[in-house]
Design an enzyme around this catalytic site. Structure first.
Site, PDB file in Angstrom:
ATOM      1  N   LYS A 128       0.802  -1.354   0.107  1.00  0.00           N
ATOM      2  CA  LYS A 128       0.007  -0.122   0.072  1.00  0.00           C
ATOM      3  C   LYS A 128       0.945   1.133   0.043  1.00  0.00           C
ATOM      4  O   LYS A 128       2.018   1.170   0.606  1.00  0.00           O
ATOM      5  CB  LYS A 128      -0.625  -0.027   1.126  1.00  0.00           C
ATOM      6  CG  LYS A 128      -2.053   0.810   1.163  1.00  0.00           C
ATOM      7  CD  LYS A 128      -2.948   0.292   0.286  1.00  0.00           C
ATOM      8  CE  LYS A 128      -4.210   1.278   0.111  1.00  0.00           C
ATOM      9  NZ  LYS A 128      -5.641   0.441  -0.345  1.00  0.00           N
ATOM     10  N   GLY A 167      -5.809   2.538  -7.169  1.00  0.00           N
ATOM     11  CA  GLY A 167      -6.182   3.754  -6.671  1.00  0.00           C
ATOM     12  C   GLY A 167      -6.495   3.570  -5.175  1.00  0.00           C
ATOM     13  O   GLY A 167      -6.615   2.265  -4.655  1.00  0.00           O
ATOM     14  N   ASP A 168      -7.170   4.474  -4.627  1.00  0.00           N
ATOM     15  CA  ASP A 168      -7.718   4.407  -2.992  1.00  0.00           C
ATOM     16  C   ASP A 168      -8.311   5.815  -2.839  1.00  0.00           C
ATOM     17  O   ASP A 168      -8.592   6.483  -3.814  1.00  0.00           O
ATOM     18  CB  ASP A 168      -6.797   4.022  -2.030  1.00  0.00           C
ATOM     19  CG  ASP A 168      -7.342   3.544  -0.654  1.00  0.00           C
ATOM     20  OD1 ASP A 168      -7.956   2.338  -0.627  1.00  0.00           O
ATOM     21  OD2 ASP A 168      -7.396   4.257   0.253  1.00  0.00           O
TER      22      ASP A 168
HETATM   23  P1  NDP Z   1     -13.108   8.076  -2.569  1.00  0.00           P
HETATM   24  O1  NDP Z   1     -11.801   9.032  -2.215  1.00  0.00           O
HETATM   25  O2  NDP Z   1     -13.533   7.926  -3.874  1.00  0.00           O
HETATM   26  O3  NDP Z   1     -14.200   8.343  -1.439  1.00  0.00           O
HETATM   27  C1  NDP Z   1     -14.024   8.340  -0.218  1.00  0.00           C
HETATM   28  C2  NDP Z   1     -15.317   8.808   0.239  1.00  0.00           C
HETATM   29  O4  NDP Z   1     -15.449   8.914   1.702  1.00  0.00           O
HETATM   30  C3  NDP Z   1     -15.489  10.410   0.162  1.00  0.00           C
HETATM   31  O5  NDP Z   1     -16.998  10.730  -0.182  1.00  0.00           O
HETATM   32  C4  NDP Z   1     -15.079  11.137   1.232  1.00  0.00           C
HETATM   33  O6  NDP Z   1     -15.508  12.362   1.522  1.00  0.00           O
HETATM   34  C5  NDP Z   1     -15.756  10.087   2.366  1.00  0.00           C
HETATM   35  N1  NDP Z   1     -14.786   9.949   3.499  1.00  0.00           N
HETATM   36  C6  NDP Z   1     -13.540  10.233   3.879  1.00  0.00           C
HETATM   37  N2  NDP Z   1     -13.403  10.022   5.025  1.00  0.00           N
HETATM   38  C7  NDP Z   1     -14.536  10.026   5.648  1.00  0.00           C
HETATM   39  C8  NDP Z   1     -14.856   9.897   7.144  1.00  0.00           C
HETATM   40  N3  NDP Z   1     -13.792  10.065   7.996  1.00  0.00           N
HETATM   41  N4  NDP Z   1     -16.131  10.071   7.257  1.00  0.00           N
HETATM   42  C9  NDP Z   1     -17.023  10.071   6.502  1.00  0.00           C
HETATM   43  N5  NDP Z   1     -17.072  10.095   5.047  1.00  0.00           N
HETATM   44  C10 NDP Z   1     -15.522  10.071   4.639  1.00  0.00           C
HETATM   45  O7  NDP Z   1     -12.503   6.718  -1.981  1.00  0.00           O
HETATM   46  P2  NDP Z   1     -12.958   5.225  -2.140  1.00  0.00           P
HETATM   47  O8  NDP Z   1     -14.255   5.136  -2.240  1.00  0.00           O
HETATM   48  O9  NDP Z   1     -11.904   4.492  -3.128  1.00  0.00           O
HETATM   49  O10 NDP Z   1     -12.596   4.469  -0.603  1.00  0.00           O
HETATM   50  C11 NDP Z   1     -13.341   4.111   0.232  1.00  0.00           C
HETATM   51  C12 NDP Z   1     -12.971   3.197   1.294  1.00  0.00           C
HETATM   52  O11 NDP Z   1     -13.115   1.905   0.483  1.00  0.00           O
HETATM   53  C13 NDP Z   1     -11.525   3.266   1.693  1.00  0.00           C
HETATM   54  O12 NDP Z   1     -11.505   2.874   3.146  1.00  0.00           O
HETATM   55  C14 NDP Z   1     -10.852   2.466   0.949  1.00  0.00           C
HETATM   56  O13 NDP Z   1      -9.423   2.132   1.460  1.00  0.00           O
HETATM   57  C15 NDP Z   1     -11.463   1.459   0.697  1.00  0.00           C
HETATM   58  N6  NDP Z   1     -11.492   0.497  -0.653  1.00  0.00           N
HETATM   59  C16 NDP Z   1     -11.413   1.291  -1.751  1.00  0.00           C
HETATM   60  C17 NDP Z   1     -11.147   0.370  -2.876  1.00  0.00           C
HETATM   61  C18 NDP Z   1     -11.282   1.006  -4.302  1.00  0.00           C
HETATM   62  O14 NDP Z   1     -11.400   0.284  -5.387  1.00  0.00           O
HETATM   63  N7  NDP Z   1     -11.316   2.344  -4.475  1.00  0.00           N
HETATM   64  C19 NDP Z   1     -10.869  -1.058  -2.836  1.00  0.00           C
HETATM   65  C20 NDP Z   1     -11.180  -1.539  -1.391  1.00  0.00           C
HETATM   66  C21 NDP Z   1     -11.220  -0.740  -0.330  1.00  0.00           C
HETATM   67  P3  NDP Z   1     -14.741  13.716   1.415  1.00  0.00           P
HETATM   68  O15 NDP Z   1     -14.747  13.926  -0.054  1.00  0.00           O
HETATM   69  O16 NDP Z   1     -15.525  14.626   2.291  1.00  0.00           O
HETATM   70  O17 NDP Z   1     -13.420  13.333   1.839  1.00  0.00           O
END
Ligand code: NDP
Length: 449
Positions: A128, A167-168
């Protein structure tokens, strides 16, 4: 509680060595609590220091990322790549760009990734990376300059047979595109498999964008059907977050008959009793890169509430936390229980605190850990690499079908392991044990390296 002597000793040494890494310690503790049910059957692990090696990354890289903002001012961020474990394949795991990124966060994510990748059955080790850079509020040109600078250092540590990022949080198609472009320019090679989540015109896979959210729902549907004899049909669902995982989890769950009544970003949540209009959310987040509050301004009958925590006080049948680590605590779970919620399926990585997990399991709710239920993203990244290697592209339907098969298999592996450990249906236990056994076996076979 960790009671096994060997695991306790290793945990104590990790805690002593890295006392300032709370997220990493939290992830290690959770896994060790599961492994104590199998460790006694494997005396060779202690003899070969398998657990000691499992918690120590093979390599940790930190580096300076200087870049110039639109005002001509030089900015400096910190970059990370943790190459945690390559026993079953090249390191694989996403890059996160968020101000909260530090070594503890990257190590916890890399550690979880080892087990997740093992569960996919594809040959991928765990890694990561990321940076404390915040893409929010930056211009496209600033994001591009940052990504180029980040890759100007990272390129020397990665490669399709070495380490393959994706990505993440904060890293989507735009960022992956800029990083791939810079990698290609430096190495003078079109090495598609070096990074996944690429655009469709240069080696990306159909369905990769949807894969984590869709995969979560495929896994959840299996759990609902096998463990509760029910489905998404007619269920009210809360999906936290509004990013990549949340959007496509909400889309698939709606297709499967559920109604998503709430979503959030880090500022606040929207409530739409008629079911969230996902086209609108995608337009706000993907095109306009705006706050979720805009939704309530534009959709009659919906509400916006400041503060993200209130989302868990709404009445729902199923909760899918898809935002970030430790976003749901024991109080949030208590609200869900009081409101009759029956299941919590994790889309984010480690979104529940240890106390929240204890409460969920103690009250008999269905629960799936992120490392199993969000593995569809990295699994489809693996499929993207396969397509890059054979120089072919599969159709959306082909990839989606493979994804469904993989998620069903992951559910089965977790369930079977939970049965073998004497706790049928404890999918957290099953995921940790099933994921680890394969890695331990590969580590044993490869000697002390
Ligand atoms: P994005 O950056 O696309 O979206 C993250 C979202 O979560 C945004 O809407 C953000 O809001 C919100 N957010 C972040 N921190 C908080 C918080 N503390 N409380 C509430 N909302 C929050 O990320 P992803 O969707 O890609 O990732 C989301 C999760 O899924 C992470 O834990 C990631 O590690 C996991 N994941 C992702 C994968 C992927 O393929 N993308 C694969 C496997 C796991 P704001 O815009 O306000 O920051």
């Amino acid at each position: 509680m960790i009671t096994n002597e060997y695991l306790k000793r290793v945990y104590d040494s990790v805690e002593k060595r890295d006392p300032d890494q709370p997220e990493f310690l939290q992830a290690v503790r959770e896994v060790f609590e599961s492994l104590q049910l199998v460790v006694d059957k494997h005396p060779e692990w202690e003899k070969n220091a398998i657990i000691e090696r499992f918690v120590e990354p093979e390599r940790v890289i930190t580096f300076r990322v200087p870049w110039v903002d639109d005002n001509g001012k030089v900015q400096v961020n910190r970059g990370y790549r943790v190459q945690f474990n390559s026993a079953i394949g090249p390191y694989k795991g996403g890059l996160r760009f968020h101000p909260s990124v530090n070594l503890s966060v990257i190590k916890f994510l890399g550690f979880e990734q080892i087990l997740k990748n093992s569960l996919t059955t594809l040959p991928m080790g765990g890694g990561k990376g990321g940076s404390d850079f915040d893409p929010k509020g930056k211009s496209d040109a600033e994001v591009m300059r940052f990504c180029q600078s980040f890759m100007t250092e990272l390129y020397r540590h990665i490669g399709q047979f070495t380490d393959t990022p994706a990505g993440d949080i904060g890293v989507g198609a735009r960022e992956v595109g800029y990083m791939f472009g810079q990698y290609k320019k430096i190495v003078d090679r079109f090495e598609g498999g070096v990074i996944t989540g690429k655009g469709l015109t240069f080696g990306g896979s159909l369905a990769r964008t949807q894969a984590t959210g869709y995969g979560l729902c495929y896994y959840a549907a299996e759990a609902l059907s096998h463990l509760a004899n029910t489905s998404f049909e007619g269920k009210k669902v809360i999906v936290s977050g509004a990013g990549n995982v949340a959007q496509y989890a909400a889309e698939k769950c709606t297709q499967l008959g559920g109604t998503v009544i709430a979503m959030c970003d880090s500022n606040g949540y929207i409530y739409d009793p008629d079911g969230v209009d996902l086209k609108k959310v995608m337009d706000i987040k993907q095109k306009r890169r705006a706050r979720i509050s805009v939704y309530a301004d534009e959709v009659p009958g919906s509400e916006y509430h400041e503060g993200r925590k209130g989302i868990w006080t709404l009445k729902c049948d199923i909760a899918m936390p898809c935002a970030s680590q430790n976003e749901m605590d024991a109080d949030d779970v208590q609200h869900l229980i009081d409101n009759g919620c029956m299941a919590v399926f994790e889309g984010a990585n480690m979104p529940l605190t240890p106390e929240a997990i204890e409460k969920v399991l103690g009250n008999g709710l269905l629960y799936s850990p992120g490392k199993a239920s969000n593995a569809g993203g990295v699994a489809t990244s693996g499929l993207e690499m396969s397509q890059n290697s054979i120089r072919m592209s599969w159709s959306f339907e082909e990839v989606d079908e493979k994804l469904q098969g993989i998620m069903k298999n992951i559910f089965k592996a977790c369930y079977d392991a939970s049965v073998e450990c004497g706790e049928p249906g404890n999918l957290m236990l099953g995921a940790n044990v099933a994921g680890f056994l394969k890695v331990a076996d590969a580590m044993m076979a490869q000697g002390i390296v």
